[in-house]
Every structure is written in structure tokens, then in C-alpha cells.
Write a protein that holds these residues in place. Sequence first.
Motif, mmCIF file in Angstrom:
data_model
loop_
_atom_site.group_PDB
_atom_site.id
_atom_site.type_symbol
_atom_site.label_atom_id
_atom_site.label_comp_id
_atom_site.label_asym_id
_atom_site.label_seq_id
_atom_site.Cartn_x
_atom_site.Cartn_y
_atom_site.Cartn_z
ATOM 1 N N LEU A 63 7.879 -8.612 5.824
ATOM 2 C CA LEU A 63 9.274 -8.725 5.228
ATOM 3 C C LEU A 63 9.938 -7.511 5.162
ATOM 4 O O LEU A 63 9.524 -6.476 4.666
ATOM 5 N N VAL A 64 10.914 -7.416 6.008
ATOM 6 C CA VAL A 64 11.741 -6.108 6.324
ATOM 7 C C VAL A 64 13.076 -6.522 5.970
ATOM 8 O O VAL A 64 13.600 -7.643 6.264
ATOM 9 N N PRO A 65 14.084 -5.348 5.560
ATOM 10 C CA PRO A 65 13.561 -4.032 5.101
ATOM 11 C C PRO A 65 12.910 -4.000 3.849
ATOM 12 O O PRO A 65 12.979 -4.868 2.867
ATOM 13 N N HIS A 66 12.042 -2.996 3.720
ATOM 14 C CA HIS A 66 11.301 -2.822 2.564
ATOM 15 C C HIS A 66 12.266 -2.343 1.220
ATOM 16 O O HIS A 66 13.224 -1.568 1.399
ATOM 17 N N GLN A 115 3.286 -15.198 -1.513
ATOM 18 C CA GLN A 115 3.826 -14.620 -0.131
ATOM 19 C C GLN A 115 4.381 -13.440 -0.233
ATOM 20 O O GLN A 115 4.217 -12.196 0.328
ATOM 21 N N LEU A 116 5.329 -13.361 -1.188
ATOM 22 C CA LEU A 116 5.957 -12.021 -1.594
ATOM 23 C C LEU A 116 5.107 -10.914 -2.006
ATOM 24 O O LEU A 116 4.900 -9.638 -1.474
ATOM 25 N N THR A 117 4.059 -11.249 -2.766
ATOM 26 C CA THR A 117 2.934 -10.300 -3.297
ATOM 27 C C THR A 117 2.372 -9.613 -2.218
ATOM 28 O O THR A 117 1.909 -8.572 -1.726
ATOM 29 N N ALA A 118 2.009 -10.748 -1.417
ATOM 30 C CA ALA A 118 1.084 -10.326 -0.017
ATOM 31 C C ALA A 118 1.711 -9.368 0.888
ATOM 32 O O ALA A 118 1.181 -8.531 1.240
ATOM 33 N N ALA A 119 2.848 -9.737 1.071
ATOM 34 C CA ALA A 119 4.022 -8.965 1.889
ATOM 35 C C ALA A 119 3.855 -7.414 1.097
ATOM 36 O O ALA A 119 3.936 -6.422 2.051
ATOM 37 N N TYR A 120 3.916 -7.190 0.124
ATOM 38 C CA TYR A 120 4.280 -5.951 -0.602
ATOM 39 C C TYR A 120 2.735 -5.129 -0.539
ATOM 40 O O TYR A 120 2.659 -3.929 -0.204
ATOM 41 N N HIS A 167 2.714 -1.445 -6.672
ATOM 42 C CA HIS A 167 3.570 -1.515 -7.978
ATOM 43 C C HIS A 167 4.655 -2.595 -7.733
ATOM 44 O O HIS A 167 4.704 -3.501 -8.724
ATOM 45 N N ALA A 168 5.056 -2.874 -6.717
ATOM 46 C CA ALA A 168 5.834 -3.893 -6.597
ATOM 47 C C ALA A 168 5.170 -5.299 -6.535
ATOM 48 O O ALA A 168 5.849 -6.526 -6.914
ATOM 49 N N ALA A 169 3.950 -5.307 -5.860
ATOM 50 C CA ALA A 169 3.083 -6.289 -6.109
ATOM 51 C C ALA A 169 2.677 -7.105 -7.438
ATOM 52 O O ALA A 169 2.876 -8.035 -7.754
ATOM 53 N N ARG A 170 2.533 -5.903 -8.352
ATOM 54 C CA ARG A 170 2.530 -6.334 -9.566
ATOM 55 C C ARG A 170 3.639 -6.973 -10.532
ATOM 56 O O ARG A 170 3.360 -7.790 -11.200
ATOM 57 N N LEU A 171 4.757 -6.485 -9.986
ATOM 58 C CA LEU A 171 5.932 -6.788 -10.610
ATOM 59 C C LEU A 171 5.917 -8.230 -10.131
ATOM 60 O O LEU A 171 6.695 -8.989 -11.154
ATOM 61 N N VAL A 172 5.936 -8.349 -8.843
ATOM 62 C CA VAL A 172 5.948 -10.079 -8.412
ATOM 63 C C VAL A 172 5.239 -10.757 -9.145
ATOM 64 O O VAL A 172 5.400 -12.094 -9.782
#
Length: 475
Positions: free
Chosen positions: A307-310, A334-339, A346-351
Motif C-alpha cells: 500500500l503506497v505511498p506510506h 490487511q492494513l496491519t499486514a501492509a504496515y 507502531h502504525a500496525a498497533r494503531l490499526v
Amino acid sequence: MWRAFPRGEFVDFRETADEDPADAAGWGPERTVRAEVLRALLLDGERRDGEIPSMSVAGARITGRLDLQYATIDHPVRLRHCHFDEAPRCYAARLRELNLSESVLPGLVAHAVQVDGVVRLTRARCHGTLRLGGARITGSLYLEGAEVAAPGAAEPVLQLNQAVLGADLWAPGLRTEGQIRLNGASVAGSLNLNGARLGNPGNAALDAETLTVEGDMLVRDAEVRGWTGLRGARIAGRLDLSYTRLAHPGGTALRAGSSTIGELWLRKAPPMEGALNLRRAQLDVLLLEPASVPETVLLGDLTYTSLVPHEPAERRLPMLRRERDGYVPHTYEQLTAAYRRVGDDHAARLVQLAKQRRHRHTLPWYGRLWGLVQDVTVGYGFRPLRAAGWLLSLLALGSLAFALHHPRPLKAGEAPPFHPVFYTLDLLLPVISFGQDSAFAPHGAYQVLAYVLVLTGWILATTVIAGVTRTVSRQ
């Protein structure tokens, strides 16, 4: 024309190179050619040894219907800058080349035509339906700058369903009023609709279900009024919708469910006027800028590798909240896996935290209450520092309470000196013992406080240990 055909010579009836074929009503009889004459030349015209015959005419007004149904013609047919009074008919014909560039015609009937070369309709103006369904073209189909409109027509104005192109479908700058149908079509090269203006408000502007494109599908800087359908399509390269306006208010602007696409680019474009449907789609790369996300999305079972841009999680999460189907756990995973693939834990935990909060609103009242407690205390386990803060607060509370009221020793004369801080730590930390909790026994309200400290200590300490473990494992 009779003399030029056997030698393949070009016959130009035009008085100036920039004249408009739409003004053919004012042309004199010397520029009028009967369609049956062209047909006779193409089928039975003179052949000369050592010469390659071809029909190459410009600037003629062609009266009657040019009927080439089922014909086999072994030489090029080039009728450029011409005006057709009736729609040519090439149903199931076999041709070497068909070139009607910059001509004006009321339609074209060419279902199941086979062309061992290219078909050119560059800057042609068609005031009826272009029927090329089931066509087999070994080369490219050129429609750049063409205009196709059939006011009041119930059928698609450009029909390419089940067509097979051995090279490209080249149509930058195409203008249509009505539906383009590409269902089941196959393009061995690329499909170029850059700068196109496709209009069929309230209905399908581009219906391309199960379309196959071996290269790229380029729809950059275009405007599509009406819905675009790509359900079940397979695009090996990229589907580029950069700078493109898709408008189907009150409905779904882009229907790409169950499609397989190498790269989907949605960048530098205004938000779609309508929903974005990517259910069950499979993408290698999803280039989606937050500013281009429409108000409604359908992303159930969508899978993508990158998933881009970061972007920070805070800018991506609003997209998931716009899901028409409400809470869909798969979209958060899916969004967690992309991060995680790019190392942004950090972003994965926020998701994941946002997922738990969204899930909480789907629970009954008691589930929402317990979820709120977990969120406030430990952030569903994704905020270990918050748990450490609660531990320190409870340590201070317990130390103060037991300093003011020492619990009595279980065995007088054998107990170590009482220390309120270490006694509270013994209660809070399940894996550490300072020998205080086993030597002293509180009573009454202080015993209840001790039970609370033990219970909350287990929960909070486990959360802190899990957070430390994640940090160490990343190192």
C-alpha cells in the motif's frame, strides 16, 4: 479510382487538407462515389502483375451502403477523410486493413470481423453505433481522438465485447456519449484511454467485466460520467486512474470486485463521486492517496501486497471507517499486514487498536463496558506504557494505604520488618517475591484492597511484559 486501385495509388479528392468531411453536403458530384462501385473494386477490381492493389481514397462522399458482409478482401481498405451516408457493413468479413480515420459516418457494423492487420478510426466521428463485438484483430485498434455518440440509442455506442486484439487498444482522447462495452474482451498489449471523456450519466459509461489486458490499462486525466465496471477483470500491468474524475453520484463509481490487477493507481485525483468497490479484488500494489478516497468504500476480502505511498495510520484509518458494510475485520488485518511488511510496527498497533475500538461498538452493552475498561486501562494491550502508569499509580496507592495501616504478621517474632512499598510490589508483581505478602495478612477493607492489587497486577504486569517482549523480538 479504377486506374489507381490496381497500382495501390492514393486518390485525394480534397481541395484543402483541413476541410471538414461533415460539410460533404456542399461537395460537388465529382467527389461523390457510389458504395457499390467501391464494393465492385474491392471484390473484382483489376489486378496487375508486380503491383499490390489497395483502396486508398480521401475526401470522398460515399453514397449508399458499403456492404462487405462475409467478404474476403486481401488488400488494404483506406477511406480517410470521407463522408458516409450510410453505415458500412463488414459483418464476418476478413480484411487485411481497415482505415476510416477522420471520416464521418453514421455507424459501423463489423461484428465478428477478422482483420489481419490494424483497424484505424483515428479522429473519426460516428453518429451511431460502432459494432465490433467478437472482432478478431491481429494488430491494434486505433480510436485516438474519435467521437462516438448515438443519442437515444438503447444499446452501447461502442461494442467491443468478446473482441480479441493482438496488440493495443489505443484510444487517448476518445469521446463517447453512451456506453462502451468491453465485456470479455482480450487485449494482448495495452489499453490506453488517457484524456478520454466518457459520458453516460446514471448508467454504465465503461462496462468491462471479465476484460483481460496483458499490459497496462491507462485512464489518466480522463473524465467518466457514469459507472465503470471491471468486475472479474484481469489486468497484468497497472490500472492507472491518476488525475481522473469518476462520477456516478448515488451509486458505485468504480466496480472492480473480484478483479486481479498488478497495480491500481488512484492518485492526484478528486474523490470519486460515488462508491469504490474493490470487494474480493487481488492487487499486488495499491497506490491510493488518502485525498482520493471517496465517502463510501467496499473493501471486504480485498487483498494487496503493498500500500503506497506510506502514510501514518491516522491518515489511512478514515478509509476503513467509510466501509459501507460497517465493521469488516478483514480490512483492518490487511492494513496491519501492509504496515508490518514495511516494518512500521507502531502504525500496525494503531490499526489493531482501532479495530478493537470499532469492534466494541458491535457488542452488547456489557461487552462495550468491558471493552471500554480494557481501552482505558491498557489500550487493549497495545499501550503497554499506559499499563506501566497504572502499575505505578497502584503502587503509590497501596504503599500509602499500608504505610498508614500495617497488616499484622502471620507469625509474631518470625516476620521480617514490614515495608509498605515492597509489600505492595509483592501483591502487584506475580513473578517477583520479596517475602512480604507471605509474612503479613491484612484484614477488612485492606484485605479487599490486597485482592484488587493482586488481580489488577496480574493483568497489568502481563501487558507490560508482552510489550517488552515485542520490543525485544523486533531487535
